[in-house]
Motif scaffolding. Sequence first.
Motif, PDB file in Angstrom:
ATOM      1  N   THR A   1       1.085  -1.135   0.152  1.00 60.76           N
ATOM      2  CA  THR A   1       0.011   0.036   0.110  1.00 60.76           C
ATOM      3  C   THR A   1       0.962   1.182  -0.008  1.00 60.76           C
ATOM      4  O   THR A   1       0.663   2.327  -0.604  1.00 60.76           O
ATOM      5  CB  THR A   1      -0.872   0.023   1.185  1.00 60.76           C
ATOM      6  N   GLU A   2       1.892   1.288   0.769  1.00 60.43           N
ATOM      7  CA  GLU A   2       2.960   2.421   0.723  1.00 60.43           C
ATOM      8  C   GLU A   2       3.526   2.422  -0.615  1.00 60.43           C
ATOM      9  O   GLU A   2       3.646   3.524  -1.072  1.00 60.43           O
ATOM     10  CB  GLU A   2       4.028   2.143   1.690  1.00 60.43           C
ATOM     11  N   ALA A   3       3.946   1.441  -1.545  1.00 55.86           N
ATOM     12  CA  ALA A   3       4.244   1.728  -2.675  1.00 55.86           C
ATOM     13  C   ALA A   3       3.196   2.270  -3.584  1.00 55.86           C
ATOM     14  O   ALA A   3       3.426   3.079  -4.537  1.00 55.86           O
ATOM     15  CB  ALA A   3       4.860   0.405  -3.371  1.00 55.86           C
ATOM     16  N   THR A   4       1.965   1.948  -3.552  1.00 61.98           N
ATOM     17  CA  THR A   4       0.752   2.345  -4.161  1.00 61.98           C
ATOM     18  C   THR A   4       0.603   3.869  -4.140  1.00 61.98           C
ATOM     19  O   THR A   4       0.510   4.703  -5.099  1.00 61.98           O
ATOM     20  CB  THR A   4      -0.430   1.708  -3.939  1.00 61.98           C
ATOM     21  N   VAL A   5       0.711   4.227  -3.051  1.00 62.49           N
ATOM     22  CA  VAL A   5       0.696   5.716  -2.609  1.00 62.49           C
ATOM     23  C   VAL A   5       1.701   6.267  -3.225  1.00 62.49           C
ATOM     24  O   VAL A   5       1.588   7.559  -3.939  1.00 62.49           O
ATOM     25  CB  VAL A   5       0.398   5.874  -1.095  1.00 62.49           C
ATOM     26  N   GLY A   6       3.024   6.065  -3.143  1.00 62.74           N
ATOM     27  CA  GLY A   6       3.944   6.595  -3.813  1.00 62.74           C
ATOM     28  C   GLY A   6       3.962   6.731  -5.177  1.00 62.74           C
ATOM     29  O   GLY A   6       4.300   7.761  -5.644  1.00 62.74           O
ATOM     30  N   ARG A   7       3.477   5.692  -6.008  1.00 58.41           N
ATOM     31  CA  ARG A   7       3.482   5.963  -7.487  1.00 58.41           C
ATOM     32  C   ARG A   7       2.186   6.745  -7.645  1.00 58.41           C
ATOM     33  O   ARG A   7       2.449   7.401  -8.795  1.00 58.41           O
ATOM     34  CB  ARG A   7       2.933   4.459  -7.690  1.00 58.41           C
ATOM     35  N   GLU A   8       1.294   6.897  -6.965  1.00 56.57           N
ATOM     36  CA  GLU A   8       0.185   7.986  -7.081  1.00 56.57           C
ATOM     37  C   GLU A   8       0.787   9.341  -7.147  1.00 56.57           C
ATOM     38  O   GLU A   8       0.220  10.052  -7.901  1.00 56.57           O
ATOM     39  CB  GLU A   8      -0.982   7.670  -6.126  1.00 56.57           C
TER      40      GLU A   8
ATOM     41  N   SER B   1       1.641  11.840 -20.996  1.00 56.28           N
ATOM     42  CA  SER B   1       0.706  12.443 -19.756  1.00 56.28           C
ATOM     43  C   SER B   1      -0.379  11.505 -19.880  1.00 56.28           C
ATOM     44  O   SER B   1      -1.115  11.395 -18.511  1.00 56.28           O
ATOM     45  CB  SER B   1       0.369  13.971 -20.369  1.00 56.28           C
ATOM     46  N   VAL B   2      -0.993  11.035 -21.111  1.00 59.79           N
ATOM     47  CA  VAL B   2      -2.098  10.164 -20.894  1.00 59.79           C
ATOM     48  C   VAL B   2      -1.863   8.905 -19.903  1.00 59.79           C
ATOM     49  O   VAL B   2      -2.728   8.416 -19.229  1.00 59.79           O
ATOM     50  CB  VAL B   2      -2.749   9.806 -22.279  1.00 59.79           C
ATOM     51  N   THR B   3      -0.669   8.418 -20.036  1.00 60.67           N
ATOM     52  CA  THR B   3       0.190   7.268 -19.360  1.00 60.67           C
ATOM     53  C   THR B   3       0.119   7.714 -18.215  1.00 60.67           C
ATOM     54  O   THR B   3      -0.289   6.597 -17.275  1.00 60.67           O
ATOM     55  CB  THR B   3       1.484   6.918 -19.833  1.00 60.67           C
ATOM     56  N   ARG B   4       0.361   8.788 -17.592  1.00 58.07           N
ATOM     57  CA  ARG B   4       0.522   9.301 -16.313  1.00 58.07           C
ATOM     58  C   ARG B   4      -1.038   9.302 -15.774  1.00 58.07           C
ATOM     59  O   ARG B   4      -1.007   8.921 -14.645  1.00 58.07           O
ATOM     60  CB  ARG B   4       1.109  10.518 -15.924  1.00 58.07           C
ATOM     61  N   LEU B   5      -1.801   9.710 -16.441  1.00 61.44           N
ATOM     62  CA  LEU B   5      -3.254   9.897 -16.054  1.00 61.44           C
ATOM     63  C   LEU B   5      -3.907   8.321 -15.815  1.00 61.44           C
ATOM     64  O   LEU B   5      -4.503   8.146 -14.757  1.00 61.44           O
ATOM     65  CB  LEU B   5      -4.242  10.555 -17.146  1.00 61.44           C
ATOM     66  N   ASN B   6      -3.545   7.477 -16.683  1.00 63.82           N
ATOM     67  CA  ASN B   6      -3.943   6.102 -16.219  1.00 63.82           C
ATOM     68  C   ASN B   6      -3.353   5.708 -15.260  1.00 63.82           C
ATOM     69  O   ASN B   6      -3.813   4.927 -14.225  1.00 63.82           O
ATOM     70  CB  ASN B   6      -3.744   5.050 -17.563  1.00 63.82           C
ATOM     71  N   GLU B   7      -1.936   5.859 -14.958  1.00 64.00           N
ATOM     72  CA  GLU B   7      -1.512   5.262 -13.876  1.00 64.00           C
ATOM     73  C   GLU B   7      -2.000   5.819 -12.767  1.00 64.00           C
ATOM     74  O   GLU B   7      -2.211   5.124 -11.500  1.00 64.00           O
ATOM     75  CB  GLU B   7       0.158   5.561 -13.821  1.00 64.00           C
ATOM     76  N   LEU B   8      -2.383   7.322 -12.691  1.00 69.00           N
ATOM     77  CA  LEU B   8      -2.917   7.768 -11.407  1.00 69.00           C
ATOM     78  C   LEU B   8      -4.121   7.313 -11.080  1.00 69.00           C
ATOM     79  O   LEU B   8      -4.508   7.010  -9.958  1.00 69.00           O
ATOM     80  CB  LEU B   8      -3.076   9.431 -11.665  1.00 69.00           C
ATOM     81  N   GLY B   9      -5.178   7.240 -12.046  1.00 70.52           N
ATOM     82  CA  GLY B   9      -6.364   6.379 -11.722  1.00 70.52           C
ATOM     83  C   GLY B   9      -6.122   4.960 -11.177  1.00 70.52           C
ATOM     84  O   GLY B   9      -6.995   4.666 -10.353  1.00 70.52           O
TER      85      GLY B   9
ATOM     86  N   ASN C   1      -3.433   3.573  -9.454  1.00 67.23           N
ATOM     87  CA  ASN C   1      -3.017   3.579  -8.266  1.00 67.23           C
ATOM     88  C   ASN C   1      -4.174   4.145  -7.273  1.00 67.23           C
ATOM     89  O   ASN C   1      -4.214   3.653  -5.897  1.00 67.23           O
ATOM     90  CB  ASN C   1      -1.841   4.610  -8.221  1.00 67.23           C
ATOM     91  N   ARG C   2      -5.041   5.195  -7.640  1.00 64.81           N
ATOM     92  CA  ARG C   2      -5.918   5.816  -6.696  1.00 64.81           C
ATOM     93  C   ARG C   2      -7.100   4.358  -6.522  1.00 64.81           C
ATOM     94  O   ARG C   2      -7.393   4.036  -5.317  1.00 64.81           O
ATOM     95  CB  ARG C   2      -6.764   6.761  -7.310  1.00 64.81           C
ATOM     96  N   ARG C   3      -7.392   3.689  -7.490  1.00 67.10           N
ATOM     97  CA  ARG C   3      -8.462   2.658  -7.263  1.00 67.10           C
ATOM     98  C   ARG C   3      -7.829   1.623  -6.494  1.00 67.10           C
ATOM     99  O   ARG C   3      -8.356   0.910  -5.474  1.00 67.10           O
ATOM    100  CB  ARG C   3      -8.792   1.964  -8.580  1.00 67.10           C
ATOM    101  N   GLN C   4      -6.338   1.158  -6.603  1.00 70.65           N
ATOM    102  CA  GLN C   4      -5.665   0.152  -5.718  1.00 70.65           C
ATOM    103  C   GLN C   4      -5.736   0.709  -4.352  1.00 70.65           C
ATOM    104  O   GLN C   4      -5.806  -0.006  -3.670  1.00 70.65           O
ATOM    105  CB  GLN C   4      -4.444   0.085  -6.335  1.00 70.65           C
ATOM    106  N   ARG C   5      -5.450   2.084  -3.978  1.00 70.08           N
ATOM    107  CA  ARG C   5      -5.333   2.609  -2.803  1.00 70.08           C
ATOM    108  C   ARG C   5      -6.822   2.260  -2.276  1.00 70.08           C
ATOM    109  O   ARG C   5      -6.522   1.988  -1.126  1.00 70.08           O
ATOM    110  CB  ARG C   5      -4.753   3.868  -2.839  1.00 70.08           C
TER     111      ARG C   5
END
Length: 236
Positions: free
Chosen positions: A100-107, A184-192, A194-198
């Motif tokens: 979970t800590e790693a997920t928050v860091g990636r977000e 940027s679109v890739t980062r948006l996908n990663e942001l979403g 990681n948020r769902r995973q968190r």
Amino acid sequence: MPGRSGTVAQLAMFAVLAVTYGVVQLSGLISLWISAGIQIAIAVVCAGLMLAAVRRLYPPERRRATDNDMISGSFATVGAVYALVLGFVIVVVWQQYSDTEATVGREANAVADLERMSRALPVDEQRQVQDAARTYLRLVIHEEWSLMARGASSTRAHAALVEPWTVYTDMEAKQRASPLYDRSVTRLNELGDNRRQRLNDAGQSVSPLMCTRREWLDLLQGLYTSWGGRWFRPPR
């Protein structure tokens, strides 16, 4: 066959486990610390009551030496299994915490990258993306983080996350040709993602601390059984 004292101990431990199981079943309706306090109180009170009852009904002079030998061997085995299960639970919980800590860091890194890459956009789009990213961070920190303790999420944080998508999907073909657009679109996908995973990690519990309710019951049973082995040891 074991003596009557062994039967009394088994019945007493069964009663404690039945009460504890009821408390664990209700633990999802009360806070973590209240649930933990109730379970500790039950364990301490019931252990003392059962110890006094067994010693009163079956004093040491009425016990047989064969009972003592058999009970000591049984509880040694149960204690070893209990230690293994407890160690496994600790390892699993620590691993979940690290994940979970790693997920928050990636977000957080995805938001920072998105804000930096938006500087290559036209002024209006740049301002929209940066404002949305900062708003999202503020809402996650000050609003959504406390809501996760109750298994909920922030609708305003979700709306702030949708705003950058609107900016990038409304761009003209010329702007989409930029190499930073795809990143940027890739980062948006990663942001979403990681948020769902968190949020999914926040919804998981180990009833209420680290494991399922059945596993907590097994751990408590092993604890009570280990304590019970002391009841029938002859005084020195």
